[in-house]
Write a protein that holds these residues in place. Structure first.
Motif, PDB file in Angstrom:
ATOM      1  N   GLY A  25       3.169  -4.605   9.011  1.00 35.71           N
ATOM      2  CA  GLY A  25       2.703  -3.704  10.095  1.00 35.71           C
ATOM      3  C   GLY A  25       3.518  -2.456   9.965  1.00 35.71           C
ATOM      4  N   THR A  26       4.319  -1.941   8.987  1.00 38.33           N
ATOM      5  CA  THR A  26       5.167  -0.889   9.141  1.00 38.33           C
ATOM      6  C   THR A  26       4.030   0.369   9.062  1.00 38.33           C
ATOM      7  N   THR A  27       3.272   0.631   8.233  1.00 31.95           N
ATOM      8  CA  THR A  27       2.416   1.537   8.570  1.00 31.95           C
ATOM      9  C   THR A  27       1.453   1.706   9.755  1.00 31.95           C
ATOM     10  N   ILE A  43      -0.792  -4.661 -11.096  1.00 35.17           N
ATOM     11  CA  ILE A  43       0.127  -3.570 -11.108  1.00 35.17           C
ATOM     12  C   ILE A  43       1.490  -3.921 -10.425  1.00 35.17           C
ATOM     13  N   SER A  44       2.428  -3.281 -10.491  1.00 34.49           N
ATOM     14  CA  SER A  44       3.641  -3.450  -9.820  1.00 34.49           C
ATOM     15  C   SER A  44       4.042  -2.021  -9.088  1.00 34.49           C
ATOM     16  N   ALA A  45       4.250  -1.935  -7.911  1.00 31.53           N
ATOM     17  CA  ALA A  45       4.408  -0.702  -7.447  1.00 31.53           C
ATOM     18  C   ALA A  45       6.047  -0.395  -7.426  1.00 31.53           C
ATOM     19  N   THR A  46       6.536  -1.533  -7.429  1.00 30.28           N
ATOM     20  CA  THR A  46       8.208  -1.139  -7.472  1.00 30.28           C
ATOM     21  C   THR A  46       8.574  -0.928  -8.907  1.00 30.28           C
ATOM     22  N   ALA A 101      -2.980   1.646   7.504  1.00 27.49           N
ATOM     23  CA  ALA A 101      -2.258   0.504   8.329  1.00 27.49           C
ATOM     24  C   ALA A 101      -2.945  -0.704   7.738  1.00 27.49           C
ATOM     25  N   GLY A 102      -2.302  -1.670   7.626  1.00 26.75           N
ATOM     26  CA  GLY A 102      -2.730  -2.956   7.024  1.00 26.75           C
ATOM     27  C   GLY A 102      -3.749  -3.557   8.013  1.00 26.75           C
ATOM     28  N   LEU A 103      -4.837  -4.099   7.473  1.00 26.69           N
ATOM     29  CA  LEU A 103      -5.943  -5.005   8.353  1.00 26.69           C
ATOM     30  C   LEU A 103      -5.496  -6.352   8.690  1.00 26.69           C
ATOM     31  N   LYS A 126       0.680  -1.223  -0.155  1.00 29.32           N
ATOM     32  CA  LYS A 126      -0.020   0.002   0.067  1.00 29.32           C
ATOM     33  C   LYS A 126       0.791   1.321   0.113  1.00 29.32           C
ATOM     34  N   SER A 127       1.827   1.327   0.962  1.00 32.08           N
ATOM     35  CA  SER A 127       2.780   2.526   0.823  1.00 32.08           C
ATOM     36  C   SER A 127       3.523   2.738  -0.357  1.00 32.08           C
ATOM     37  N   SER A 128       3.887   1.466  -0.749  1.00 29.06           N
ATOM     38  CA  SER A 128       4.857   1.677  -2.031  1.00 29.06           C
ATOM     39  C   SER A 128       3.968   1.971  -3.320  1.00 29.06           C
TER      40      SER A 128
HETATM   41  N1  LIG Z   1       8.464  -7.283  -5.841  1.00 29.46           N
HETATM   42  C1  LIG Z   1       7.574  -6.579  -5.410  1.00 29.46           C
HETATM   43  N2  LIG Z   1       7.656  -5.981  -4.028  1.00 29.46           N
HETATM   44  C2  LIG Z   1       6.852  -5.010  -3.530  1.00 29.46           C
HETATM   45  C3  LIG Z   1       6.019  -4.343  -4.604  1.00 29.46           C
HETATM   46  N3  LIG Z   1       5.177  -3.397  -3.991  1.00 29.46           N
HETATM   47  C4  LIG Z   1       5.919  -3.597  -2.513  1.00 29.46           C
HETATM   48  N4  LIG Z   1       6.833  -4.544  -2.443  1.00 29.46           N
HETATM   49  C5  LIG Z   1       7.478  -5.019  -1.270  1.00 29.46           C
HETATM   50  O1  LIG Z   1       6.704  -5.530  -0.307  1.00 29.46           O
HETATM   51  C6  LIG Z   1       6.812  -4.861   0.865  1.00 29.46           C
HETATM   52  C7  LIG Z   1       5.828  -4.212   1.908  1.00 29.46           C
HETATM   53  O2  LIG Z   1       5.564  -3.013   1.067  1.00 29.46           O
HETATM   54  P1  LIG Z   1       4.788  -1.891   1.761  1.00 29.46           P
HETATM   55  O3  LIG Z   1       4.638  -0.811   0.720  1.00 29.46           O
HETATM   56  O4  LIG Z   1       5.623  -1.509   2.873  1.00 29.46           O
HETATM   57  O5  LIG Z   1       3.619  -2.572   2.099  1.00 29.46           O
HETATM   58  P2  LIG Z   1       2.231  -2.097   2.739  1.00 29.46           P
HETATM   59  O6  LIG Z   1       1.124  -2.571   2.483  1.00 29.46           O
HETATM   60  O7  LIG Z   1       2.364  -0.487   2.945  1.00 29.46           O
HETATM   61  O8  LIG Z   1       2.634  -2.913   4.314  1.00 29.46           O
HETATM   62  P3  LIG Z   1       1.916  -2.282   5.914  1.00 29.46           P
HETATM   63  O9  LIG Z   1       2.424  -0.609   6.201  1.00 29.46           O
HETATM   64  O10 LIG Z   1       2.888  -3.205   6.733  1.00 29.46           O
HETATM   65  O11 LIG Z   1       0.697  -2.282   5.951  1.00 29.46           O
HETATM   66  C8  LIG Z   1       8.307  -3.988   0.827  1.00 29.46           C
HETATM   67  O12 LIG Z   1       9.403  -4.996   0.817  1.00 29.46           O
HETATM   68  C9  LIG Z   1       8.187  -3.540  -0.704  1.00 29.46           C
HETATM   69  O13 LIG Z   1       9.551  -3.286  -1.257  1.00 29.46           O
HETATM   70  C10 LIG Z   1       5.961  -4.853  -5.879  1.00 29.46           C
HETATM   71  O14 LIG Z   1       5.033  -4.280  -6.688  1.00 29.46           O
HETATM   72  N5  LIG Z   1       6.701  -5.706  -6.342  1.00 29.46           N
END
Ligand SMILES: Nc1nc2c(ncn2[C@@H]2O[C@H](COP(=O)(O)OP(=O)(O)OP(=O)(O)O)[C@@H](O)[C@H]2O)c(=O)[nH]1
Ligand SMILES: [Mg+2]
Length: 458
Positions: free
Chosen positions: A254-256, A360-363, A277-279, A234-236
Motif C-alpha cells: 500500500g505504499t503507492t 524478471i527481477s526489478a531489484t 496503487a496496488g489493487l 510495481k514501483s520498483s
Molecule cells: N527480492 C526482490 N524484492 C523486490 C523486487 N522488486 C521489489 N521488491 C521489494 O518488494 C517490496 C515492494 O516493492 P514496491 O516496488 O514498493 O512494490 P509495489 O508493487 O509498488 O507496492 P505498492 O506500491 O504497495 O502497491 C520492496 O521491499 C521491494 O524492495 C525483486 O525483484 N526482488
C-alpha cells in the motif's frame, strides 16, 4: 485574410539567433522601411530565397537596432503562399521583441497561433491533414513519431485519401447525370457495378481505420499501466525501467497511493509508464481513492503490465487483479525472480488466458532486456516498421468511420435498386466526411467531375 501578420518564430528567450517572420502583401514594404542591406539593394529587388546581410533600422531615430540577415520569399513560393520576409537577428529576448514591435508599428498585425500554417492551408499550399502534420513534426518526441508525421506532411495520407475521394466522386458524377437526365437513368446492372466499387473503397478505408492503434502509438507513444496487488514490485519496476529512483519503494503493502507517470524511450518509440496503487480487497479509504485511479489508468492504457510476485503463492488479491485485466491487452510478469519460485505459473497463465509470462527481477535487473524487447514489439503491433499509410489522429479515425457508415447506406440502396437521388444524398455525406480530413470544399470538384466525365452537349 489580406492583411500582413508578423511573429517571432523562434522560442522565447536567449539563443544564437531569433527569427521574425512577416507574411502578407505588405511584407516587402515593411521590410524596405526597416532594412538596409550592406550593398544598398532595395528589399523588393532582392533575389528571392537568398540571404542578405544588413542592418535593422529604427526609422524614428535612424539608428541600427541589430545586425541581421534577411530572406525574401516571393509569393507564391513561400511557406504561406504569400510574400514572406524572414529577419534573422541576434537571439536576445529584448532585441527580438524590439524588432517585432518595429514591424508592427509599420502596420503588420501580430499573428495568431498557427496562423502562418493556416494561411498555407487557405492558399492551397497544404491540405488540412498536412497542416496537422506540421504540428506533429514539431511535437514529435521519437523517430517513429517523426517519420510518420513527415510522411503525412509529404502527402502520403493525402494521396491515399484523394484517390478514394476521386473514386467516390466518379460514382457520384454518374448518379448526378442520371438524375439530371432521367432518360439515361442507371440500370440495375450498373448499380451492381457501383456497389462493387463502393465496397472496395469501404474495405480500403477499413485498412486505414485499423491502422489507427498503430498510428496513435507512433505519434503519442505506447501507454503502459503497471498493475498488480500491493507489494509485488510495481514501483520498483518503474524505477528499474527509468534507471532512476523515481517512485517510493518500501516493504509495506500500500505504499503507492496515487498514479505516477513517466516516459522512457525504447529504440525509436516513446513509452509512457504509469505506476499505480496496488489493487486489493479491503483497502482503507485513501487506498480506495488510489485504486479508483488505478482502474482509470488501466482503462486509458494501450497495454497492461500485469505483475505478480513469483516468490509467493497466488491469493485472493491476485484473483481480483485477474478479473480486472480480463479484457485488456496485456503482458504478464513474474517479479522477484531472484527469490525461490512459489507461484504456479501454468495455473496462472491458464486463468489469464495467456501463453507466456516473463520472469524478471526489478531489484537485480534480471530479465529487463527481454521486457523492453517485449514492450517494443507490442508497440510495433507486429507490423514491419516504416511501410503502409497509418492514421494518427482521432479526428481522422472518426471521419473515416462516418464515411464508412454513409457508404454502407449507399451500398444497401444500390443493392435494393433505390432511386439515384436517395443514393446521392448518402454518397454526398460520405464525401463530406472524407473530404473533411483534407479540408476540402467539394461542390466545385463535383461539377468538374460531372462535366469531365460526360458529354453534356449530347
Ligand atoms: N527480492 C526482490 N524484492 C523486490 C523486487 N522488486 C521489489 N521488491 C521489494 O518488494 C517490496 C515492494 O516493492 P514496491 O516496488 O514498493 O512494490 P509495489 O508493487 O509498488 O507496492 P505498492 O506500491 O504497495 O502497491 C520492496 O521491499 C521491494 O524492495 C525483486 O525483484 N526482488
Ligand atoms: Mg508502489
Amino acid at each position: 485574410m489580406n492583411d500582413t501578420v508578423a511573429a517571432i518564430a523562434t522560442p522565447v528567450g536567449e539563443g544564437g539567433i531569433n527569427i521574425i517572420r512577416i507574411s502578407g502583401p505588405d511584407a516587402t514594404r515593411i521590410a524596405s522601411i526597416l532594412f538596409q542591406s550592406q550593398g544598398g539593394t532595395q528589399v523588393a529587388d532582392l533575389e528571392p530565397q537568398r540571404v542578405t546581410y544588413g542592418n535593422l533600422i529604427d526609422p524614428a531615430t535612424g539608428q541600427a537596432v541589430d545586425e541581421v540577415l534577411l530572406i525574401y520569399f516571393r509569393a507564391p513560393h513561400s511557406y504561406t503562399g504569400e510574400d514572406v520576409i524572414e529577419i534573422h537577428g541576434h537571439g536576445g529576448a529584448y532585441v527580438s521583441s524590439k524588432i517585432l514591435q518595429l514591424v508592427l508599428d509599420q502596420g503588420a498585425r501580430p499573428a495568431e497561433p498557427g496562423e502562418f500554417t493556416r494561411r498555407a492551408f487557405t492558399n492551397g499550399r497544404l491540405d488540412l491533414s498536412q497542416a496537422e502534420a506540421v504540428a506533429d513534426v514539431i511535437h514529435a518526441a521519437s523517430d517513429k513519431a517523426l517519420t510518420s508525421a513527415l510522411a503525412q506532411l509529404k502527402g502520403q495520407l493525402s494521396d491515399k485519401l484523394n484517390a478514394l475521394y476521386d473514386a467516390l466522386l466518379q460514382v457520384l458524377g454518374q448518379l448526378e447525370a442520371a438524375i439530371d437526365f432521367p432518360e439515361e437513368g442507371l440500370e440495375f446492372k450498373q448499380k451492381q457495378q457501383h456497389d462493387k466499387n463502393i465496397q472496395s473503397i469501404h474495405a480500403e478505408i477499413q485498412k486505414l481505420v485499423d491502422s489507427y492503434r498503430q498510428g496513435k502509438i507512433y505519434r503519442e507513444g505506447l501507454r503502459v499501466a503497471l498493475v498488480g496487488k500491493p507489494n509485488v514490485g510495481k514501483s520498483s519496476l518503474l524505477n528499474a525501467l527509468l534507471q532512476e529512483d523515481r517512485a517510493i519503494v518500501t516493504p509495506h503493502p500500500g505504499t503507492t497511493r496515487d498514479t505516477l507517470e513517466e516516459r522512457v524511450r525504447i529504440n525509436d518509440i516513446h513509452i509512457t509508464i504509469v505506476d499505480t496503487a496496488g489493487l486489493r480487497h479491503e483497502a482503507g479509504e485513501i487506498e480506495e481513492h488510489g485504486i479508483e485511479r488505478t482502474r482509470h489508468a488501466l482503462a486509458q492504457a494501450d497495454l497492461a503490465l500485469v505483475i505478480f510476485d513469483g516468490s509467493h503463492a497466488l491469493d485472493a488479491n491476485d484473483a481480483l487483479l485477474i478479473r480486472e485485466v480480463a479484457d485488456k491487452k496485456k503482458l504478464v510478469l513474474l517479479n522477484k525472480s531472484d527469490l525461490p519460485t512459489m507461484i504456479d505459473k501454468n495455473a496462472l497463465l491458464k486463468q489469464l488466458g495467456q501463453r507466456t509470462a516473463l520472469e524478471i527481477s526489478a531489484t537485480t535487473g534480471d530479465g529487463m532486456e527481454a521486457l523492453k524487447d517485449a514492450l517494443y514489439q507490442s508497440a510495433l503491433g507486429g507490423r514491419p516498421s516504416g511501410e503502409a499509410v497509418v492514421i494518427t489522429r482521432e479526428r481522422h479515425r472518426q471521419a473515416l468511420a462516418q464515411t464508412q457508415e454513409a457508404l454502407t447506406r449507399v451500398s444497401q440502396s444500390l443493392q435494393e435498386d433505390r432511386s439515384e437521388d436517395l443514393i446521392a444524398v448518402d454518397l454526398n455525406s460520405a464525401l463530406e466526411h472524407l473530404g473533411g480530413i483534407l479540408g476540402k470544399t467539394f461542390v466545385d470538384d463535383l461539377l468538374d467531375q460531372i462535366f469531365n466525365d460526360f458529354c453534356i452537349g449530347k
